[in-house]
Design a protein around this motif. Structure first.
Motif: not given
Length: 106
Positions: A68-86
């Motif tokens: 998601e562009r607004d970074r709301t990828d989890t449905r029920y709250g904030p979660a720390r999402t890592g971004i793979e280097a590549d």
């Protein structure tokens, strides 16, 4: 093999939307029924409560979706999402308004 930048989250063994998650490149089979991520083979499966894929080897359940562009990828709250280097460059371009690679036409 189709390749897309996706949001991937482990569901097995974690409270709702609290499992580890990543933004990274996922390769799909021609039929889109199998995904390959971080050396895992994930098979599409229905009937799971919070997941849409499972690991073919371990049975662990995963949720895969477009980010998601607004970074709301989890449905029920904030979660720390890592971004793979590549995937960093493609993900940043997406956040800035570019289409996801492989999704330029929809």
């Amino acid at each position: 093999m189709p390749r897309r930048v996706m949001f991937v989250q482990v569901k097995t063994g974690h409270d709702t939307d609290r499992g580890p998650s990543w933004i990274g490149w996922v390769d799909f089979s021609r039929t889109w029924s199998t995904a390959y991520f971080q050396g895992r083979t994930l098979r599409r499966a229905g009937g799971m409560r919070d997941a849409n894929f499972h690991d073919a080897g371990t049975g662990e359940e995963f949720w895969l979706s477009g980010p998601e562009r607004d970074r709301t990828d989890t449905r029920y709250g904030p979660a720390r999402t890592g971004i793979e280097a590549d995937a960093v460059e493609a993900y940043r371009a997406f956040l800035a308004g570019a289409p996801l690679p492989g999704r330029e036409n929809g």
